[in-house]
Design a protein around this motif. Structure first.
Motif, PDB file in Angstrom:
ATOM      1  N   VAL A 128       6.207  14.022 -20.614  1.00 29.18           N
ATOM      2  CA  VAL A 128       5.996  13.078 -19.521  1.00 29.18           C
ATOM      3  C   VAL A 128       4.649  13.382 -18.875  1.00 29.18           C
ATOM      4  O   VAL A 128       4.378  14.521 -18.502  1.00 29.18           O
ATOM      5  N   CYS A 129       3.794  12.358 -18.765  1.00 26.60           N
ATOM      6  CA  CYS A 129       2.472  12.516 -18.155  1.00 26.60           C
ATOM      7  C   CYS A 129       2.399  11.639 -16.919  1.00 26.60           C
ATOM      8  O   CYS A 129       2.666  10.447 -16.989  1.00 26.60           O
ATOM      9  N   ASN A 130       2.014  12.239 -15.801  1.00 29.47           N
ATOM     10  CA  ASN A 130       1.953  11.540 -14.530  1.00 29.47           C
ATOM     11  C   ASN A 130       0.533  11.638 -13.984  1.00 29.47           C
ATOM     12  O   ASN A 130      -0.028  12.726 -13.912  1.00 29.47           O
ATOM     13  N   ASP A 131      -0.055  10.488 -13.601  1.00 27.95           N
ATOM     14  CA  ASP A 131      -1.415  10.522 -13.057  1.00 27.95           C
ATOM     15  C   ASP A 131      -1.435  10.500 -11.531  1.00 27.95           C
ATOM     16  O   ASP A 131      -2.492  10.467 -10.937  1.00 27.95           O
ATOM     17  N   ARG A 132      -0.261  10.495 -10.896  1.00 27.52           N
ATOM     18  CA  ARG A 132      -0.107  10.508  -9.434  1.00 27.52           C
ATOM     19  C   ARG A 132      -0.709   9.280  -8.759  1.00 27.52           C
ATOM     20  O   ARG A 132      -0.931   9.273  -7.571  1.00 27.52           O
TER      21      ARG A 132
ATOM     22  N   GLY B 186       0.730   6.260  -9.640  1.00 29.32           N
ATOM     23  CA  GLY B 186       1.764   5.279  -9.906  1.00 29.32           C
ATOM     24  C   GLY B 186       2.042   5.057 -11.375  1.00 29.32           C
ATOM     25  O   GLY B 186       2.912   4.269 -11.726  1.00 29.32           O
ATOM     26  N   LYS B 187       1.337   5.744 -12.248  1.00 28.83           N
ATOM     27  CA  LYS B 187       1.535   5.568 -13.683  1.00 28.83           C
ATOM     28  C   LYS B 187       2.172   6.826 -14.259  1.00 28.83           C
ATOM     29  O   LYS B 187       1.647   7.929 -14.142  1.00 28.83           O
TER      30      LYS B 187
ATOM     31  N   GLN C  34      -0.503   3.614 -24.914  1.00 29.73           N
ATOM     32  CA  GLN C  34       0.455   3.082 -23.934  1.00 29.73           C
ATOM     33  C   GLN C  34      -0.211   2.634 -22.640  1.00 29.73           C
ATOM     34  O   GLN C  34       0.229   1.680 -22.019  1.00 29.73           O
ATOM     35  N   THR C  35      -1.272   3.332 -22.220  1.00 28.23           N
ATOM     36  CA  THR C  35      -1.886   3.013 -20.930  1.00 28.23           C
ATOM     37  C   THR C  35      -3.027   2.013 -21.039  1.00 28.23           C
ATOM     38  O   THR C  35      -3.381   1.378 -20.056  1.00 28.23           O
TER      39      THR C  35
ATOM     40  N   LEU D 282       3.158  16.887 -17.637  1.00 32.17           N
ATOM     41  CA  LEU D 282       1.734  17.218 -17.631  1.00 32.17           C
ATOM     42  C   LEU D 282       1.030  16.319 -16.634  1.00 32.17           C
ATOM     43  O   LEU D 282       1.482  15.212 -16.352  1.00 32.17           O
ATOM     44  N   GLU D 283      -0.091  16.788 -16.119  1.00 37.47           N
ATOM     45  CA  GLU D 283      -0.883  16.009 -15.181  1.00 37.47           C
ATOM     46  C   GLU D 283      -1.939  15.238 -15.958  1.00 37.47           C
ATOM     47  O   GLU D 283      -2.628  15.789 -16.805  1.00 37.47           O
ATOM     48  N   LEU D 284      -2.060  13.950 -15.651  1.00 34.20           N
ATOM     49  CA  LEU D 284      -2.962  13.055 -16.364  1.00 34.20           C
ATOM     50  C   LEU D 284      -4.108  12.675 -15.442  1.00 34.20           C
ATOM     51  O   LEU D 284      -3.880  12.139 -14.357  1.00 34.20           O
ATOM     52  N   TYR D 285      -5.328  12.998 -15.864  1.00 36.13           N
ATOM     53  CA  TYR D 285      -6.528  12.668 -15.093  1.00 36.13           C
ATOM     54  C   TYR D 285      -7.465  11.842 -15.959  1.00 36.13           C
ATOM     55  O   TYR D 285      -7.393  11.859 -17.183  1.00 36.13           O
TER      56      TYR D 285
END
Length: 73
Positions: free
Chosen positions: A5-9, A11-12, A34-35, A68-71
């Motif tokens: 799971v990847c979260n960009d903080r 909202g995605k 996907q994005t 994981l954090e997505l930037y």
């Protein structure tokens, strides 16, 4: 087969299924599909560790259900 799971903080939140033998670059390409962003503009982090493209998920000890954090750069 593991799910990451990847979260960009912003909202995605993206769930990606991949193998633990896949590299971080392969994971970025799956996330980009996907994005809709380019895979080379994606940076994956966990706390302060920036994951390099050529290292496999198993070497970084990324397991099923890990966040994981997505930037974007």
């Amino acid at each position: 087969m593991i799910e990451v799971v990847c979260n960009d903080r912003l909202g995605k939140k993206v769930r990606v299924k991949c193998n633990s033998e896949d590299t971080i670059g392969d994971l970025k390409k799956l996330i980009a599909a996907q994005t809709g962003t380019r895979w080379d503009k994606i940076v994956l982090k966990k706390w302060y560790t920036i994951f390099k493209d050529h290292v496999s998920l198993g070497d970084y000890e990324i397991h099923d259900g890990m966040n994981l954090e997505l930037y974007y750069q």
